[in-house]
Design an enzyme around this catalytic site. Structure first.
Site, PDB file in Angstrom:
ATOM      1  N   SER A 130      59.340  22.702 141.330  1.00  0.00           N
ATOM      2  CA  SER A 130      58.049  22.322 140.765  1.00  0.00           C
ATOM      3  C   SER A 130      57.846  22.926 139.373  1.00  0.00           C
ATOM      4  O   SER A 130      58.630  22.657 138.463  1.00  0.00           O
ATOM      5  CB  SER A 130      56.934  22.719 141.736  1.00  0.00           C
ATOM      6  N   ASP A 168      55.020  12.235 146.191  1.00  0.00           N
ATOM      7  CA  ASP A 168      54.740  13.340 145.277  1.00  0.00           C
ATOM      8  C   ASP A 168      54.306  12.775 143.927  1.00  0.00           C
ATOM      9  O   ASP A 168      54.989  11.911 143.367  1.00  0.00           O
ATOM     10  CB  ASP A 168      55.989  14.207 145.112  1.00  0.00           C
ATOM     11  N   HIS A 180      55.661  16.873 148.168  1.00  0.00           N
ATOM     12  CA  HIS A 180      55.874  18.058 147.346  1.00  0.00           C
ATOM     13  C   HIS A 180      55.964  19.289 148.245  1.00  0.00           C
ATOM     14  O   HIS A 180      55.279  19.380 149.265  1.00  0.00           O
ATOM     15  CB  HIS A 180      54.692  18.194 146.381  1.00  0.00           C
TER      16      HIS A 180
END
Length: 294
Positions: free
Chosen positions: A148, A233, A263
């Site tokens: 991320s 996501d 995610h």
């Protein structure tokens, strides 16, 4: 595709998503850290060492003497998470792949916005190259691994100095500060509104390609790359756009979309079968690239 049943259970447990408030950040961090520290089932390794990398706190996970070493940069929107929240996962990753990991406890926004977190990641990468032998790991080939916002920092590091990493492994990366996020891909794990808030804390108004690696003018200098996106996501499309742009620039790229998951799935091997499978795939790709390099 629909959400995998493991994803449905995970998202149900998360509850309704909320946009963080800056005043609440210390409490949210403390809660996540306390929950992580309460975990008692942790994989034992040859060594787990808290070290100082020229002023940056780091943790070295060494599964065996002489293990090849990678840099690990955790996610959390540049605002949340730390070494403890990712400790169990880093142990799992080191154990299952045989790679040592140097996890970076970089400074976080909003107290320390761009470029402070990236500066710390750069310092840790340089330190690893210089001090690996002292700590009995092999830094002759160093991948950078990030999830991320951590993946954004790894990719930003290759923009700043492509020679610092020999490979990058990016899990659902944030790659474009100005990218339009599709609310149809919102889940309880991450929404477009939440991601916009995180971007503002880290790099409000910045047009630097270190912040938005997708917009880098010289992608051809990027080291070989692995990109894994999650089907459900809001960061999916910009991660895949980055992989495509790298490929068009001639960079060796392995990229795939993990189906049925949201995610954050990567760092939860206890909840997602696909996390465990992805860890093994990433380890095999790093081994193959290292063998070719050496």
């Amino acid at each position: 595709m629909t959400l995998h049943p493991q994803s449905v259970a995970f998202l149900t447990d998360l509850g309704e998503p909320t946009v963080p408030d800056a005043d609440q950040v210390p409490a949210v961090r403390a809660q996540a850290r306390a929950a992580a520290l309460a975990q008692s089932d942790r994989i034992g390794l040859d060594a787990v060492l808290d070290l100082d990398a020229d002023g940056v706190p780091v943790r070295l996970y060494r599964p065996a003497l002489g293990a090849p070493a990678a840099l690990y940069v955790h996610g959390g929107g540049w605002v949340l998470h730390d070494l403890e929240t990712h400790d169990a996962f880093c142990r799992h990753l080191a154990h299952r792949t045989g790679w040592a990991l140097l996890a970076v406890d970089y400074r976080r926004a909003p107290e320390h916005p761009y470029p402070a977190p990236l500066d710390d990641v750069e310092t840790a990468a340089r330190w690893l190259r210089e001090h690996a032998r002292t700590h009995r790991v092999d830094a002759s080939f160093v991948p950078g691994i990030g999830d991320s916002s951590g993946a954004n920092l790894v990719a930003g590091l290759t923009v700043r100095d492509a020679s610092l990493l020999d490979m990058q492994v990016l899990l659902y990366p944030a790659t474009d500060r100005e990218g339009v996020l599709d609310p149809a891909l919102d889940t309880n794990a991450l929404t477009a509104e939440q991601m916009a808030w995180f971007w503002r804390q880290y790099a409000d108004g910045s047009a630097s390609p270190e912040v938005s690696p997708l917009r880098h003018a010289d992608l051809a200098s990027t080291p070989p790359t692995v990109v894994v996106t999650a089907e459900h996501d809001v960061l999916r499309d910009q991660g895949e756009a980055y992989a495509s742009a790298l490929s068009q620039a001639g960079v060796p790229v392995s990229a795939w979309r993990a189906l049925g998951v949201p995610h954050s799935f990567w760092r939860m091997p206890d909840r997602f079968d696909l996390s465990r499978a992805t860890v093994l795939a990433v380890g095999a790709l790093m081994d193959a690239r290292r063998t070719a390099h050496l």
